[in-house]
Scaffold this motif. Structure first.
Motif, mmCIF file in Angstrom:
data_model
loop_
_atom_site.group_PDB
_atom_site.id
_atom_site.type_symbol
_atom_site.label_atom_id
_atom_site.label_comp_id
_atom_site.label_asym_id
_atom_site.label_seq_id
_atom_site.Cartn_x
_atom_site.Cartn_y
_atom_site.Cartn_z
ATOM 1 N N UNK A 1 0.824 -1.210 0.000
ATOM 2 C CA UNK A 1 0.000 0.000 0.000
ATOM 3 C C UNK A 1 0.861 1.264 0.000
ATOM 4 N N UNK A 2 1.861 1.299 0.903
ATOM 5 C CA UNK A 2 2.684 2.503 0.991
ATOM 6 C C UNK A 2 3.534 2.692 -0.265
ATOM 7 N N UNK A 3 4.036 1.613 -0.839
ATOM 8 C CA UNK A 3 4.814 1.743 -2.077
ATOM 9 C C UNK A 3 3.927 2.250 -3.214
ATOM 10 N N UNK A 4 2.689 1.699 -3.290
ATOM 11 C CA UNK A 4 1.770 2.184 -4.318
ATOM 12 C C UNK A 4 1.436 3.657 -4.097
ATOM 13 N N UNK A 5 1.229 4.032 -2.827
ATOM 14 C CA UNK A 5 0.931 5.429 -2.514
ATOM 15 C C UNK A 5 2.108 6.332 -2.854
ATOM 16 N N UNK A 6 3.334 5.846 -2.600
ATOM 17 C CA UNK A 6 4.530 6.629 -2.901
ATOM 18 C C UNK A 6 4.643 6.869 -4.405
ATOM 19 N N UNK A 7 4.426 5.826 -5.203
ATOM 20 C CA UNK A 7 4.492 5.993 -6.657
ATOM 21 C C UNK A 7 3.410 6.962 -7.148
ATOM 22 N N UNK A 8 2.249 6.917 -6.521
ATOM 23 C CA UNK A 8 1.163 7.799 -6.916
ATOM 24 C C UNK A 8 1.483 9.255 -6.592
ATOM 25 N N UNK A 9 1.996 9.495 -5.396
ATOM 26 C CA UNK A 9 2.256 10.864 -4.969
ATOM 27 C C UNK A 9 3.472 11.476 -5.675
ATOM 28 N N UNK A 10 4.385 10.623 -6.156
ATOM 29 C CA UNK A 10 5.541 11.162 -6.870
ATOM 30 C C UNK A 10 5.157 11.793 -8.197
ATOM 31 N N UNK A 11 3.986 11.457 -8.689
ATOM 32 C CA UNK A 11 3.509 12.018 -9.950
ATOM 33 C C UNK A 11 2.893 13.405 -9.774
ATOM 34 N N UNK A 12 2.658 13.799 -8.540
ATOM 35 C CA UNK A 12 2.065 15.107 -8.293
ATOM 36 C C UNK A 12 3.130 16.194 -8.429
ATOM 37 N N UNK A 13 2.745 17.421 -8.795
ATOM 38 C CA UNK A 13 3.744 18.492 -8.982
ATOM 39 C C UNK A 13 4.372 18.966 -7.673
ATOM 40 N N UNK A 14 3.666 18.820 -6.567
ATOM 41 C CA UNK A 14 4.196 19.300 -5.298
ATOM 42 C C UNK A 14 5.241 18.340 -4.743
ATOM 43 N N UNK A 15 6.178 18.882 -3.970
ATOM 44 C CA UNK A 15 7.235 18.082 -3.359
ATOM 45 C C UNK A 15 6.963 17.800 -1.886
ATOM 46 N N UNK A 16 5.852 18.304 -1.374
ATOM 47 C CA UNK A 16 5.575 18.113 0.039
ATOM 48 C C UNK A 16 5.406 16.645 0.392
#
Length: 408
Positions: free
Chosen positions: A33-48
């Protein structure tokens, strides 16, 4: 089966089952779950979101899942239900505290990416919040373990307030000192400060709750207590960099016996210097007019006004600095004589270079004084320095005295 009728054995089996299920759920959340979430959030423009993963906020939050599973198992327990429930509450509180603590660190890391972080560091305030967080979590934890209301512990603080003031004296002083430093904008990360009492002379690399960390110019690290910066004096060189100029305050010593009036030969030679042509033309007319109006007997140089090689040299230095591309003309610039000493007459240069960087500033200052030392003989002036062995040997040679080893 007869052993299932034993409530203790049944509770142990349920606990083993619950712990196993919790471990599997935690493993799945961490690895999938966390790895999938990490890959998903890395696609967002923000770095937060990257900071959230770097600080382990989601990993700490995932610890709550095993506790929630065990809460589902707890109602089926008989003998150990109450004790296990209390332990689970403690585990949830600690997991939430860890998650919030890492969230505070994440907020600090995000804040430090903004330019305002250098002017107003908040690490000390974040540390205060972390202390308050763990104090609150510790109070709730002890109240649950002892089966007492948290208000009992909080009400007892009044009795031990004096002890707490002694224990947390440095923290309290550091907090208010950090608040004062931040509000008054006295210290920022990146400032060059000098704190002589602590032998600190370098760049501020960290402003924390209890200390300010300074990297000295010799690459050593000095930590100065935060509250000492409000009680003791220190120098902050930030104004120099913001003012757009770094000071040159250096003198060259002139041999006073070389000072004399200008004769025609020296005047003609100096008139060929472009930076002096306007000065000499103006001063010559001014002096001649003065002497004429006052009926000065010019048969003696003692009478009236005359140009000197030292005054002309000072005028040249002023013109030279005014034409120098690396000197800030908007800041004060003076060429002045200091009081004569036994080591000569100091001629001081007081000006500011445009480049405030240390290396570049020293390069500009060195170039200026290289030129000054080379140009002094053109004015029939001499630089004063104490005689060396070479000077003594040359003097003996000029008098025809042989120089050699003495023989018995």
């Amino acid at each position: 089966m007869f052993f299932l009728e034993n409530p203790v054995v049944r509770d142990l089996l349920l606990l083993v089952f619950g712990l196993g299920l919790s471990a599997i759920a935690y493993y799945l959340v961490r690895t999938h779950v966390l790895k999938w979430l990490h890959r998903l959030l890395r696609k967002t423009p923000t770095k937060w979101d990257e900071f959230l993963f770097e600080q382990g906020v989601f990993n700490a939050a995932a610890l709550i899942i095993p506790a929630l599973i065990m809460f589902r198992v707890a109602p089926f327990l008989t003998v150990t239900q109450e004790g296990i429930t209390q332990l689970l509450k403690v585990a949830v509180i600690l997991a939430v505290a860890v998650a919030v603590d890492r969230l505070l660190r994440t907020g600090l890391a995000i804040y430090n990416t903004f330019p305002i972080a250098a002017r107003m560091p908040i690490k000390g305030f974040v540390q205060i919040l972390q202390i308050a967080l763990w104090a609150f979590a510790g109070t709730i934890t002890f109240s649950l373990l002892l089966g007492q209301s948290p208000w009992i512990f909080l009400s007892g603080l009044g009795a031990v307030s004096a002890v707490l003031l002694v224990v947390f004296q440095d923290t309290i002083l550091a907090f208010f000192a950090g608040l004062q430093l931040t509000i008054n904008d006295q210290v920022r990360v990146g400032d060059w400060i000098e704190v002589p009492k602590y032998n600190a002379d370098g760049t501020v690399v960290e402003v924390a709750l209890h200390y300010v960390k300074v990297r000295n110019w010799d690459r050593s690290i000095t930590t100065v207590p935060t509250h000492k910066l409000t009680g003791d004096s220190f120098v902050n060189w930030r104004g120099m960099f913001e003012g757009g100029g770094r000071r040159i305050k250096r003198s060259v010593l002139i041999d006073q016996t070389s000072v004399r009036f200008l004769d025609e030969e020296l005047l003609d030679r100096l008139s060929k210097i472009q930076l002096l042509q306007d000065y000499l033309a103006r001063k010559t007319v001014e002096i001649q007019e003065y002497n004429r109006l006052h009926n000065i007997d010019q048969s003696s140089l003692v009478n009236g006004r005359h140009l000197t090689n030292l005054g002309t040299f000072r005028a040249y230095l002023v013109a030279y600095l005014q034409s120098h591309p690396q000197i800030n003309q908007d800041l004060i610039m003076i060429v002045r004589q200091l009081p004569p000493t036994t080591n000569g007459l100091p001629m001081e240069i007081y000006a500011f270079t445009k480049d405030t960087g240390w290396v570049n500033h020293e390069g500009v200052a060195a170039d200026i004084f290289d030129h000054i030392l080379a140009i002094i003989p053109e004015f029939d002036l001499r630089v004063f320095q104490n005689p060396s062995g070479h000077d003594l040997a040359r003097a003996l040679e000029e008098r025809g005295i042989p120089i050699g080893l003495c023989e018995d």
